[in-house]
Design a protein around this motif. Structure first.
Motif, PDB file in Angstrom:
ATOM      1  N   PRO A  84      47.812-100.174 -29.385  1.00  0.00           N
ATOM      2  CA  PRO A  84      48.225 -98.984 -28.639  1.00  0.00           C
ATOM      3  C   PRO A  84      48.343 -99.294 -27.152  1.00  0.00           C
ATOM      4  O   PRO A  84      47.626-100.162 -26.638  1.00  0.00           O
ATOM      5  CB  PRO A  84      47.085 -97.989 -28.911  1.00  0.00           C
ATOM      6  CG  PRO A  84      45.915 -98.841 -29.276  1.00  0.00           C
ATOM      7  CD  PRO A  84      46.486-100.016 -30.003  1.00  0.00           C
ATOM      8  N   PRO A  85      49.225 -98.612 -26.463  1.00  0.00           N
ATOM      9  CA  PRO A  85      49.387 -98.876 -25.030  1.00  0.00           C
ATOM     10  C   PRO A  85      48.187 -98.378 -24.236  1.00  0.00           C
ATOM     11  O   PRO A  85      47.481 -97.470 -24.659  1.00  0.00           O
ATOM     12  CB  PRO A  85      50.644 -98.085 -24.671  1.00  0.00           C
ATOM     13  CG  PRO A  85      50.660 -96.961 -25.650  1.00  0.00           C
ATOM     14  CD  PRO A  85      50.110 -97.535 -26.927  1.00  0.00           C
ATOM     15  N   ILE A 183      52.599 -96.577 -37.520  1.00  0.00           N
ATOM     16  CA  ILE A 183      51.682 -96.759 -38.642  1.00  0.00           C
ATOM     17  C   ILE A 183      52.092 -95.905 -39.837  1.00  0.00           C
ATOM     18  O   ILE A 183      52.160 -96.383 -40.971  1.00  0.00           O
ATOM     19  CB  ILE A 183      50.240 -96.417 -38.206  1.00  0.00           C
ATOM     20  CG1 ILE A 183      49.796 -97.348 -37.066  1.00  0.00           C
ATOM     21  CG2 ILE A 183      49.272 -96.513 -39.384  1.00  0.00           C
ATOM     22  CD1 ILE A 183      48.458 -96.968 -36.453  1.00  0.00           C
ATOM     23  N   PHE A 184      52.397 -94.640 -39.569  1.00  0.00           N
ATOM     24  CA  PHE A 184      52.623 -93.674 -40.653  1.00  0.00           C
ATOM     25  C   PHE A 184      54.090 -93.274 -40.786  1.00  0.00           C
ATOM     26  O   PHE A 184      54.381 -92.241 -41.407  1.00  0.00           O
ATOM     27  CB  PHE A 184      51.780 -92.419 -40.414  1.00  0.00           C
ATOM     28  CG  PHE A 184      50.305 -92.645 -40.502  1.00  0.00           C
ATOM     29  CD1 PHE A 184      49.673 -92.780 -41.722  1.00  0.00           C
ATOM     30  CD2 PHE A 184      49.531 -92.741 -39.346  1.00  0.00           C
ATOM     31  CE1 PHE A 184      48.308 -92.984 -41.808  1.00  0.00           C
ATOM     32  CE2 PHE A 184      48.164 -92.940 -39.411  1.00  0.00           C
ATOM     33  CZ  PHE A 184      47.542 -93.073 -40.647  1.00  0.00           C
ATOM     34  N   GLY A 256      43.176-102.345 -32.181  1.00  0.00           N
ATOM     35  CA  GLY A 256      43.919-101.133 -32.525  1.00  0.00           C
ATOM     36  C   GLY A 256      45.286-101.386 -33.102  1.00  0.00           C
ATOM     37  O   GLY A 256      46.005-100.427 -33.413  1.00  0.00           O
ATOM     38  N   ALA A 257      45.674-102.660 -33.257  1.00  0.00           N
ATOM     39  CA  ALA A 257      47.000-102.968 -33.792  1.00  0.00           C
ATOM     40  C   ALA A 257      47.031-102.751 -35.299  1.00  0.00           C
ATOM     41  O   ALA A 257      46.111-103.157 -36.018  1.00  0.00           O
ATOM     42  CB  ALA A 257      47.371-104.416 -33.459  1.00  0.00           C
ATOM     43  N   PHE A 258      48.083-102.120 -35.779  1.00  0.00           N
ATOM     44  CA  PHE A 258      48.266-101.862 -37.202  1.00  0.00           C
ATOM     45  C   PHE A 258      48.465-103.190 -37.926  1.00  0.00           C
ATOM     46  O   PHE A 258      49.274-104.022 -37.526  1.00  0.00           O
ATOM     47  CB  PHE A 258      49.473-100.948 -37.386  1.00  0.00           C
ATOM     48  CG  PHE A 258      49.827-100.662 -38.815  1.00  0.00           C
ATOM     49  CD1 PHE A 258      48.852-100.293 -39.736  1.00  0.00           C
ATOM     50  CD2 PHE A 258      51.143-100.740 -39.251  1.00  0.00           C
ATOM     51  CE1 PHE A 258      49.171-100.020 -41.049  1.00  0.00           C
ATOM     52  CE2 PHE A 258      51.479-100.470 -40.563  1.00  0.00           C
ATOM     53  CZ  PHE A 258      50.491-100.104 -41.466  1.00  0.00           C
ATOM     54  N   LEU A 259      47.721-103.387 -39.033  1.00  0.00           N
ATOM     55  CA  LEU A 259      47.757-104.644 -39.756  1.00  0.00           C
ATOM     56  C   LEU A 259      48.817-104.685 -40.843  1.00  0.00           C
ATOM     57  O   LEU A 259      48.971-105.703 -41.528  1.00  0.00           O
ATOM     58  CB  LEU A 259      46.382-104.922 -40.367  1.00  0.00           C
ATOM     59  CG  LEU A 259      45.227-105.042 -39.357  1.00  0.00           C
ATOM     60  CD1 LEU A 259      43.915-105.300 -40.073  1.00  0.00           C
ATOM     61  CD2 LEU A 259      45.519-106.127 -38.333  1.00  0.00           C
ATOM     62  N   VAL A 586      39.963 -96.146 -30.161  1.00  0.00           N
ATOM     63  CA  VAL A 586      41.102 -97.064 -30.232  1.00  0.00           C
ATOM     64  C   VAL A 586      42.142 -96.744 -29.168  1.00  0.00           C
ATOM     65  O   VAL A 586      42.601 -97.632 -28.446  1.00  0.00           O
ATOM     66  CB  VAL A 586      41.745 -97.018 -31.641  1.00  0.00           C
ATOM     67  CG1 VAL A 586      43.060 -97.805 -31.665  1.00  0.00           C
ATOM     68  CG2 VAL A 586      40.792 -97.555 -32.691  1.00  0.00           C
ATOM     69  N   PHE A 587      42.545 -95.503 -29.059  1.00  0.00           N
ATOM     70  CA  PHE A 587      43.641 -95.100 -28.177  1.00  0.00           C
ATOM     71  C   PHE A 587      43.111 -93.988 -27.274  1.00  0.00           C
ATOM     72  O   PHE A 587      42.957 -92.857 -27.685  1.00  0.00           O
ATOM     73  CB  PHE A 587      44.816 -94.613 -29.024  1.00  0.00           C
ATOM     74  CG  PHE A 587      46.097 -94.384 -28.262  1.00  0.00           C
ATOM     75  CD1 PHE A 587      46.167 -94.425 -26.877  1.00  0.00           C
ATOM     76  CD2 PHE A 587      47.269 -94.120 -28.952  1.00  0.00           C
ATOM     77  CE1 PHE A 587      47.335 -94.211 -26.194  1.00  0.00           C
ATOM     78  CE2 PHE A 587      48.453 -93.907 -28.286  1.00  0.00           C
ATOM     79  CZ  PHE A 587      48.492 -93.947 -26.896  1.00  0.00           C
TER      80      PHE A 587
END
Length: 640
Positions: A84-85, A183-184, A256-259, A586-587
């Motif tokens: 996330p930024p 992510i979604f 926090g990066a989507f795997l 996370v964000f």
């Protein structure tokens, strides 16, 4: 004629649904690839933000200028997870005179109110219609049809507020929505498709009711209702995955990066508890609002129209039973959700129950107590429908005393808010007498007592106008066995509650399980015994529907308002325990509105939202009445 008369209304609603769903379908798939933020952050980037400086970090094997160690430019289309930024206040869009957080709060809560209503009502509407088909009693079919008629305006309002919410989120929080869609995104496309499916089912189910009212087509109609409930339930669990991810993220790395595994992100620790809690709450909430509709019709219908008054009395009672079926297990579903919150993050759990939000649960206890008091009062008033119920009147006062004592214990706080002078006078922040009633040992005892007392009131009402016949074992001994069952259960619940004070806290929390099991076992066994006792029964006096006192209907209004207020406060609490995080830990939320509102501030705005919603609910009640008046005018004109 009914289908033709409503065709223009249906067309307008189809157009509205299509426009909202089309907007969502367009926004969701493409939002992940649009550069929406002030920093030009996009989920399609392969760059990772450096947490310290906010500049793109060079990938392995690259120089600072995007060149390889040999000085050659590197081009790669390979997908890489992006964290996330790291945002600053200036990165959030600011609109003069427009508070993003308040608008999102208001619109989101109104959307959730209507969504809960329109998801809960079709569940018991389908069950009631099925009962009517199996029993051959047309009264059930009429009641189910009227329930759906009330909810149709709610579908339009839920869709409207949902579309507005999506618009506000993308405009006011573009970076957050960009991260969530990264992510979604696939589930959001699926959500849009499900929205079209639900729209198809709801309108064909409702507007095809009369056309399919025959033996051959009724199965098709029930299939449409089943499809509506499946689509609605799936919509709910998909959107719950987004909310539970924000509270307890899963499927992401330490940064926090989507795997890349969507199911891992969906199936977080809070997803299933939230699903169960909302399914039960939606049924209870839908029942409370339709009960309020029946009460509204009961108090406004002509007193001389005895048949209509009887119908709406029966309709209100049925809705009330639906609400109670949802209410009784609801606290236990809430316990499971809270337990999982503690399991995921002790800090979040302590903040929820023992920190800044602790006093919110005092308000919750007051509202839950108001719900139980309203429910029992309505059941006691219902005894007036039959003369034979007078033999049970002696039980009302003792039940009332037990319920009031349990209610007072339920909302007694552990720690009091006092000045330094008051602390000195009392001898500490804990009251020497009332302080012990503020711990969970007392709360668990109180809530189980409330549930058992309410179920006992319901049992009294059920057997008010009938008596068991025959010389069988259960007909002779069933009541005595039930009295022994309730006595043993209350003794066990109280003993466990008292014993909780003399054992360590780590052991004490586990005693809530046998208390809950005791309550559940008593309810189940009492129902089984009732079934055996009254398998052969006779009516000792006629039940006179429509002769309820007006004050009983106000209890149904109180039930609906208390449910709505409770949902608003707990919805705020569930969202606010993330505090200054868009996605917990996370964000981070660095907008100007990233603060935890005080309890008076939150209670005030939740109350305003509830007032707005109830005004819209009465508008929703008025729409079927307006349609019926137009129908009567048209019939009279045609007759002339």
């Amino acid at each position: 004629m009914a289908l033709k008369k409503n065709s223009s209304v249906a067309g307008n609603r189809y157009l509205k649904i299509f426009m909202v769903a089309f907007a969502l379908a367009v926004l969701f798939p493409f939002s992940g690839s649009l550069e929406l933020s002030a920093e030009n952050f996009s989920v399609s980037d392969v760059w990772a933000e450096d947490a310290a400086g906010g500049e793109p970090a060079a990938t392995e094997g690259e120089g600072a200028d995007g060149e390889s160690a040999e000085g050659e430019a590197v081009e790669s289309n390979e997908w890489k997870p992006a964290p996330p930024p790291v945002l600053e206040t200036k990165d959030y869009p600011l609109i003069p005179g427009f508070n993003s957080r308040m608008w999102v709060w208001y619109v989101a809560q109104l959307h959730l109110f209507f969504a809960a209503f329109v998801l809960g009502v079709p569940m018991f509407v389908w069950a009631i219609e099925l009962i009517g088909v199996l029993s051959g009693d047309k009264r059930y079919d009429r009641m189910a049809h009227e329930f759906m008629k009330v909810s149709m305006t709610g579908f339009s309002l839920a869709a409207s507020f949902g579309g507005l919410l999506a618009f506000l989120l993308f405009v006011c929080y573009p970076d957050f929505m960009s991260y969530m869609t990264s992510i979604f995104g696939k589930t959001m496309i699926f959500y849009a498709v499900l929205f079209f499916a639900e729209s198809f089912f709801v309108y064909t189910y409702y507007y095809g009711w009369d056309a399919m009212d025959n033996a051959k087509m009724k199965k098709v109609h029930l299939a449409l209702g089943l499809g509506l409930n499946i689509a609605g339930m799936t919509l709910m669990v998909v959107s719950n995955s987004w909310a539970s991810f924000m509270m307890a993220p899963s499927g992401i790395g330490d940064d926090g990066a989507f795997l890349g595994n969507v199911w891992a992100a969906i199936n977080g620790p809070l997803w299933n508890p939230l699903n169960l809690h909302r399914v039960i709450a939606n049924v209870a909430y839908g029942g409370s609002l339709t009960a309020a509709y029946a009460a509204y019709k009961f108090v406004t219908v002509d007193p001389k129209a005895t048949e209509d008054r009887a119908h709406y009395d029966w309709m209100g009672y049925t809705s009330f039973i639906v609400a109670m079926v949802g209410l009784l297990p609801l606290p236990f579903a809430g316990y499971w959700l809270t337990k999982e919150v503690y399991g995921y993050s002790q800090q979040m759990g302590i903040t929820l129950m023992g920190g800044v939000f602790a006093w919110l649960f005092i308000l919750q206890a007051v509202l839950i107590g108001a719900i139980f008091l309203s429910a029992n009062y309505y059941l006691w008033c219902s005894l007036g429908r039959t003369e034979a119920a007078k033999r049970y009147y002696f039980m009302i006062k003792p039940l009332g005393i037990v319920i009031v004592i349990a209610f007072l214990m339920w909302f007694t706080p552990h720690t009091l808010i006092m000045t330094s002078t008051e602390v000195t006078q009392v001898g500490g922040t804990h009251h020497p007498v009332l302080g012990p009633f503020g711990v969970m040992a007392a709360k668990n005892t109180a809530v189980n007592t409330l549930i058992l007392a309410t179920f006992l009131s319901f049992q009294i009402f059920r057997r008010a106008g009938i008596k068991a016949v025959g010389d069988g074992f259960w007909a002779k001994n069933g009541t005595a066995i039930q009295v022994a069952l309730y006595t043993a259960a209350m003794g066990n619940i109280v003993i466990l509650g008292v014993y909780s004070y003399v054992i360590p806290a780590s052991v004490r929390i586990g005693l809530s399980v046998p208390q809950v099991c005791t309550t559940a076992v008593v309810i189940i066994l009492a129902m089984i015994i009732d079934g055996k006792m009254f398998k052969k029964s006779e009516e000792v006096s006629e039940t006179k529907w429509g002769q309820m006192p007006m004050r009983s209907q106000y209890a149904l209004f109180m039930l609906a308002i208390s449910f709505t207020w409770l949902m608003g406060l707990m919805g705020y609490c569930r969202s606010a325990i993330r505090q200054h995080w868009h996605v917990y830990t996370v964000f981070r939320d660095n907008s100007v509105e990233a603060f935890t509102p005080t309890l008076p501030f939150a209670a005030l705005h939740v109350t305003i939202i509830v007032v707005i919603f109830m005004a819209l609910v009465f508008f929703m009640f008025w729409m079927p009445i307006l349609a019926s008046k137009k129908g009567k005018v048209g019939a009279e004109q045609k007759a002339h």
